[in-house]
Motif scaffolding. Structure first.
Motif, PDB file in Angstrom:
ATOM      1  N   LEU A  83      31.049  -2.261  16.927  1.00 31.69           N
ATOM      2  CA  LEU A  83      31.826  -1.260  17.668  1.00 31.69           C
ATOM      3  C   LEU A  83      31.002   0.004  17.944  1.00 31.69           C
ATOM      4  CD1 LEU A  83      35.474  -1.215  16.258  1.00 31.69           C
ATOM      5  CD2 LEU A  83      34.584  -2.344  18.283  1.00 31.69           C
ATOM      6  N   LEU A  84      30.305   0.495  16.919  1.00 34.41           N
ATOM      7  CA  LEU A  84      29.464   1.674  17.128  1.00 34.41           C
ATOM      8  C   LEU A  84      28.007   1.289  17.315  1.00 34.41           C
ATOM      9  CD1 LEU A  84      30.759   4.352  14.591  1.00 34.41           C
ATOM     10  CD2 LEU A  84      31.351   4.075  16.974  1.00 34.41           C
ATOM     11  N   ARG A  85      27.632   0.129  16.768  1.00 37.10           N
ATOM     12  CA  ARG A  85      26.225  -0.269  16.770  1.00 37.10           C
ATOM     13  C   ARG A  85      25.654  -0.318  18.185  1.00 37.10           C
ATOM     14  NH1 ARG A  85      22.399   0.832  14.028  1.00 37.10           N
ATOM     15  NH2 ARG A  85      23.874   0.823  12.316  1.00 37.10           N
ATOM     16  N   ASN A  86      26.417  -0.839  19.151  1.00 37.88           N
ATOM     17  CA  ASN A  86      25.919  -0.913  20.535  1.00 37.88           C
ATOM     18  C   ASN A  86      25.562   0.482  21.042  1.00 37.88           C
ATOM     19  OD1 ASN A  86      26.277  -3.638  20.671  1.00 37.88           O
ATOM     20  ND2 ASN A  86      28.265  -3.546  21.686  1.00 37.88           N
ATOM     21  N   ASP A  87      26.480   1.429  20.801  1.00 33.29           N
ATOM     22  CA  ASP A  87      26.229   2.789  21.292  1.00 33.29           C
ATOM     23  C   ASP A  87      25.082   3.449  20.540  1.00 33.29           C
ATOM     24  OD1 ASP A  87      28.202   3.595  23.416  1.00 33.29           O
ATOM     25  OD2 ASP A  87      29.570   2.765  21.938  1.00 33.29           O
ATOM     26  N   ILE A  88      24.974   3.126  19.239  1.00 34.34           N
ATOM     27  CA  ILE A  88      23.870   3.702  18.462  1.00 34.34           C
ATOM     28  C   ILE A  88      22.551   3.152  18.996  1.00 34.34           C
ATOM     29  CG2 ILE A  88      22.783   3.770  16.180  1.00 34.34           C
ATOM     30  CD1 ILE A  88      25.644   3.683  14.986  1.00 34.34           C
ATOM     31  N   ASP A  89      22.484   1.848  19.170  1.00 37.16           N
ATOM     32  CA  ASP A  89      21.234   1.228  19.617  1.00 37.16           C
ATOM     33  C   ASP A  89      20.866   1.636  21.035  1.00 37.16           C
ATOM     34  OD1 ASP A  89      21.034   0.029  17.191  1.00 37.16           O
ATOM     35  OD2 ASP A  89      21.784  -1.918  17.839  1.00 37.16           O
ATOM     36  N   GLN A  90      21.872   1.788  21.895  1.00 35.85           N
ATOM     37  CA  GLN A  90      21.578   2.139  23.293  1.00 35.85           C
ATOM     38  C   GLN A  90      21.426   3.650  23.493  1.00 35.85           C
ATOM     39  OE1 GLN A  90      24.694   0.297  25.611  1.00 35.85           O
ATOM     40  NE2 GLN A  90      24.246  -1.696  24.712  1.00 35.85           N
ATOM     41  N   GLY A  91      21.750   4.423  22.456  1.00 36.65           N
ATOM     42  CA  GLY A  91      21.599   5.877  22.555  1.00 36.65           C
ATOM     43  C   GLY A  91      22.731   6.566  23.293  1.00 36.65           C
ATOM     44  N   THR A  92      23.836   5.854  23.539  1.00 35.37           N
ATOM     45  CA  THR A  92      24.942   6.451  24.299  1.00 35.37           C
ATOM     46  C   THR A  92      26.002   7.093  23.405  1.00 35.37           C
ATOM     47  OG1 THR A  92      25.870   4.219  24.407  1.00 35.37           O
ATOM     48  CG2 THR A  92      24.743   5.006  26.365  1.00 35.37           C
ATOM     49  N   LEU A  93      25.822   6.972  22.083  1.00 34.89           N
ATOM     50  CA  LEU A  93      26.852   7.506  21.181  1.00 34.89           C
ATOM     51  C   LEU A  93      27.018   9.015  21.348  1.00 34.89           C
ATOM     52  CD1 LEU A  93      28.776   6.478  18.966  1.00 34.89           C
ATOM     53  CD2 LEU A  93      27.115   7.273  17.292  1.00 34.89           C
ATOM     54  N   GLY A 173      31.273  -3.210   9.826  1.00 36.04           N
ATOM     55  CA  GLY A 173      30.259  -2.655  10.718  1.00 36.04           C
ATOM     56  C   GLY A 173      30.036  -1.169  10.488  1.00 36.04           C
ATOM     57  N   LEU A 174      31.080  -0.474  10.018  1.00 36.68           N
ATOM     58  CA  LEU A 174      30.943   0.961   9.767  1.00 36.68           C
ATOM     59  C   LEU A 174      30.330   1.245   8.399  1.00 36.68           C
ATOM     60  CD1 LEU A 174      34.378   2.277  11.074  1.00 36.68           C
ATOM     61  CD2 LEU A 174      32.154   2.531  12.155  1.00 36.68           C
ATOM     62  N   VAL A 175      30.673   0.398   7.438  1.00 32.84           N
ATOM     63  CA  VAL A 175      30.234   0.652   6.059  1.00 32.84           C
ATOM     64  C   VAL A 175      28.807   0.146   5.843  1.00 32.84           C
ATOM     65  CG1 VAL A 175      30.656   0.074   3.633  1.00 32.84           C
ATOM     66  CG2 VAL A 175      32.559   0.663   5.132  1.00 32.84           C
ATOM     67  N   PHE A 176      28.513  -1.035   6.366  1.00 34.26           N
ATOM     68  CA  PHE A 176      27.197  -1.647   6.120  1.00 34.26           C
ATOM     69  C   PHE A 176      26.304  -1.499   7.342  1.00 34.26           C
ATOM     70  CE2 PHE A 176      30.257  -4.355   3.709  1.00 34.26           C
ATOM     71  CZ  PHE A 176      29.902  -3.912   2.441  1.00 34.26           C
ATOM     72  N   ARG A 177      25.036  -1.251   7.071  1.00 35.94           N
ATOM     73  CA  ARG A 177      24.079  -1.152   8.171  1.00 35.94           C
ATOM     74  C   ARG A 177      23.947  -2.511   8.868  1.00 35.94           C
ATOM     75  NH1 ARG A 177      20.877   2.544  10.026  1.00 35.94           N
ATOM     76  NH2 ARG A 177      18.940   1.981  11.063  1.00 35.94           N
ATOM     77  N   ARG A 178      23.998  -3.573   8.074  1.00 31.87           N
ATOM     78  CA  ARG A 178      23.944  -4.923   8.661  1.00 31.87           C
ATOM     79  C   ARG A 178      25.321  -5.579   8.525  1.00 31.87           C
ATOM     80  NH1 ARG A 178      18.743  -5.600   9.772  1.00 31.87           N
ATOM     81  NH2 ARG A 178      17.212  -4.527   8.521  1.00 31.87           N
ATOM     82  N   GLY A 179      26.267  -5.023   9.243  1.00 30.86           N
ATOM     83  CA  GLY A 179      27.653  -5.482   9.152  1.00 30.86           C
ATOM     84  C   GLY A 179      27.817  -6.946   9.526  1.00 30.86           C
ATOM     85  N   LEU A 180      26.995  -7.402  10.479  1.00 28.62           N
ATOM     86  CA  LEU A 180      27.113  -8.781  10.945  1.00 28.62           C
ATOM     87  C   LEU A 180      26.774  -9.761   9.815  1.00 28.62           C
ATOM     88  CD1 LEU A 180      27.656 -10.467  13.546  1.00 28.62           C
ATOM     89  CD2 LEU A 180      25.188 -10.517  13.879  1.00 28.62           C
ATOM     90  N   ILE A 181      25.721  -9.458   9.079  1.00 32.38           N
ATOM     91  CA  ILE A 181      25.293 -10.336   7.971  1.00 32.38           C
ATOM     92  C   ILE A 181      26.386 -10.368   6.901  1.00 32.38           C
ATOM     93  CG2 ILE A 181      23.510 -10.726   6.201  1.00 32.38           C
ATOM     94  CD1 ILE A 181      22.351 -10.950   8.980  1.00 32.38           C
ATOM     95  N   TRP A 182      26.879  -9.188   6.550  1.00 33.51           N
ATOM     96  CA  TRP A 182      27.947  -9.116   5.541  1.00 33.51           C
ATOM     97  C   TRP A 182      29.192  -9.855   6.033  1.00 33.51           C
ATOM     98  CZ3 TRP A 182      27.718  -7.473   0.588  1.00 33.51           C
ATOM     99  CH2 TRP A 182      26.600  -6.743   0.213  1.00 33.51           C
ATOM    100  N   GLY A 183      29.471  -9.710   7.307  1.00 31.95           N
ATOM    101  CA  GLY A 183      30.633 -10.386   7.887  1.00 31.95           C
ATOM    102  C   GLY A 183      30.490 -11.900   7.821  1.00 31.95           C
ATOM    103  N   ILE A 184      29.282 -12.394   8.117  1.00 38.31           N
ATOM    104  CA  ILE A 184      29.054 -13.844   8.066  1.00 38.31           C
ATOM    105  C   ILE A 184      29.228 -14.334   6.628  1.00 38.31           C
ATOM    106  CG2 ILE A 184      27.267 -15.637   8.273  1.00 38.31           C
ATOM    107  CD1 ILE A 184      26.194 -14.034  10.714  1.00 38.31           C
TER     108      ILE A 184
END
Lengths: 282, 303
Positions: A83-93, A173-184
């Motif tokens: 949710l936020l990662r896209n904006d963080i990575d793209q610099g649009t946050l 996704g908000l708590v963990f830097r690698r939310g996807l890995i934790w989610g999997i």
């Protein structure tokens, strides 16, 4: 405030629909439809079971394991953890964070958009799956099995899953830097493995409640399967029939969990810093 | 307008900002520092994107972190070259909507500011197809669209060609004249000097000096200037220079002579005559104090 919510949700929708992620998900949904088609076209009912009992049972098992216990977890995982990662990575946050909108409101708008995308994809995917299953040879039950009704039940469970898992994975996704890995890891251990454990253990999983919604209209005995009592118990265990909660309480439980996750996410997003990567001194 | 008290920010083991005490008043203020000085971190703290690790920062007397109402009064032009995949008009209108403007008003304001920054004819093109200069302008437009009182511009002139740079500079000066309070960061001294005379000098996470640029330049003039002369016979040139009244130091290095003078004008006027008289062949003459690094070096040594 509605206008601001709508604007953020629109931006999130554009990001979700415009990304490569959606292509992967769509391909996966088509692959599942192809699988349904192949099973129906190639498998042969065993002689002890008539096609009117065999095919509905296979259909329900496939929807349960292939869709509900896998895809309904993976799709929200793909959209909600970023949710936020896209904006963080793209610099649009920075454009969102420096506007006069409370951060929890921004997050809520993004969550609603991501959940809508997940739910829409899952519903369409299930529709495709049902069509692909019935395409070779039409209705094998001769009208005895309510294909549409059962598929709609699974679709309802998928929508509930998109909201429940969406909120849970958004928090990841908000708590963990690698939310996807934790989610999997969570999805596999808790929602795939634990959910097939005996009743008390699986009650702590979201899937337990989703299955209650998905299978609320199914009575195994009505399928016409001729099982030994022990085999019947096994089928019921696999399908989650042992002491299932009512559909209404399942909806309430998952929505409550989603609400709790969103409240926690709101607290996290207010307290933590999220900046365009990398957050380094300059 | 802006006040930082003992403001520090660290990321793990790295201290990005260290005990900054500064007041930024109305008008245009230049935030000047080399890369890594802490300017962007400071701006992110001033705009509520980061939370102070220690100390406080206030805008109009209120803390900015988690204060979304205060964000209505500011506009931020970030350094990041990042955009949503929209047309210029849709991008600016969308962010205007986020600032609380109604749909029609957002579109009208977006058209106005795009016209003002010179992007009127290009408003329907995708932002991602814009040139670097146009992208800088559209970032400025989105910062202006809700008519904020304070603008924070992070390296607004970076990467632009001289013509665009001049136009943007004029636009920033015009905005200042129209009553906007502006804080802009840059690592180019003369660029900032051409926009404002009020600067905050930052170095390695600290504020070295703040105030009028003339005052800071005067401090610099008390400091001997260093000039490096690359030539074939540095010793011969050193012998000729040692009796000059404003030469206060000489340093011989292989193939070069470093001269310290307290009157650069007099020194530079004398060099051609000395070269003629001694027959030394000079390859290069470099003033080591012309760049911002020298200002910082001097101020760091002083402090």
């Amino acid at each position: 405030m509605i206008g601001q919510l709508w604007t953020v949700a629109t931006l999130e929708l554009r990001q979700a629909i415009g990304g490569a992620k959606i292509l992967v998900v769509v391909l996966m949904l088509f692959a599942l439809a192809a699988l349904a088609f192949a099973v129906r076209a190639l498998a042969t009912p065993p002689p002890e079971l008539g096609p009117e009992a065999f095919w509905p049972a296979i259909y329900l098992l496939m929807l349960n394991f292939v869709f509900l216990q896998t895809t309904v977890i993976l799709v929200p995982l793909a959209f909600a953890t970023s949710l936020l990662r896209n904006d963080i990575d793209q610099g649009t946050l920075v454009y969102l964070w420096t506007r006069p909108v409370p951060r929890p409101t921004l997050l809520l708008a993004k969550f609603l958009a991501a959940s809508a995308v997940s739910a829409g994809l899952l519903v369409v995917g299930m529709g495709l799956f049902c069509l692909a299953f019935l395409l070779p040879g039409g209705d094998p039950s001769g009208g005895a099995f309510d294909w549409l009704g059962r598929t709609v039940d699974f679709m309802a469970a998928a929508v509930l899953g998109a909201v429940g898992y969406g909120a849970l994975f958004a928090l990841f996704g908000l708590v963990f830097r690698r939310g996807l890995i934790w989610g999997i890891a969570y999805g596999f251990l808790s929602e795939f493995v634990l959910t097939n454990f005996p009743a008390v253990v699986r009650e702590v999983t979201v899937m337990h409640y989703l299955r209650a919604v998905a299978l609320s209209g199914v009575d195994v005995r009505s399928l016409g399967l001729r099982f030994d009592p022990e085999d019947l118990a096994e089928v019921e265990r696999l399908l989650g029939f042992l002491d299932p909660p009512s559909a209404a309480s399942a909806w309430a439980t998952v929505l409550l969990l989603a609400g709790a996750c969103l409240v926690l996410s709101a607290c996290v997003v207010r307290a933590r810093e999220y900046c365009a990567a990398p957050a380094r001194p300059e | 307008m802006i006040q930082a008290r003992g403001l520090s920010k660290w990321f793990g083991q790295v201290i990005a900002l260290n005990g900054v005490d500064v007041r930024i008043g109305e008008g245009i203020t230049g935030l000047l520092g080399l890369n890594g000085a802490g300017k962007t971190t400071f701006l992110r703290l001033l705009t509520g994107q980061l939370r102070p690790s220690q100390g406080s920062v206030t805008l109009f007397g209120e803390p900015i972190w988690n204060n979304h109402r205060l964000l209505r009064r500011i506009g931020v032009c970030p350094e990041e070259d990042a955009f949503y995949d929209l047309s210029g008009l849709a991008f600016v209108a969308c962010l205007a909507r986020l600032s609380g403007l109604r749909r029609a008003e957002a579109r009208r304001r977006a058209e106005e500011v795009l016209e003002r920054v010179g992007l009127g004819p290009h408003r329907h093109r995708s932002v991602r197809a814009y040139s670097r200069g146009m992208r800088q302008r559209v970032k400025l437009a989105q910062a202006l669209v809700h008519d904020p009182e304070v603008l924070f511009l992070d390296e607004p002139l970076t990467g632009t060609d001289p013509i665009v740079r001049r136009e943007l500079r004029e636009l920033i000066v015009a905005l200042g004249a129209a009553g906007k309070h502006i804080v802009l960061s840059s690592h180019v001294l003369h660029e900032v000097e051409s926009i404002t005379h009020t600067i905050v000098l930052m170095h390695r996470g600290r504020v070295l000096a703040d105030g009028d640029v003339e005052r800071i330049r005067a401090l610099m003039d008390e400091h001997p200037h260093r000039v490096r002369i690359l030539c074939d016979r540095p010793r011969t040139l050193a012998r000729a220079l040692v009796d000059r009244p404003h030469v206060v130091g000489l340093e011989l290095t292989p193939g070069a002579l470093v001269v310290e003078t307290d009157d650069p004008a007099d020194f530079f006027a004398a060099v051609p005559h000395l070269v003629d008289a001694t027959g030394v062949e000079v390859d290069e003459l470099v003033s080591e104090d012309d760049d911002l690094a020298a200002v910082f070096r001097y101020l760091v040594e002083r402090s």
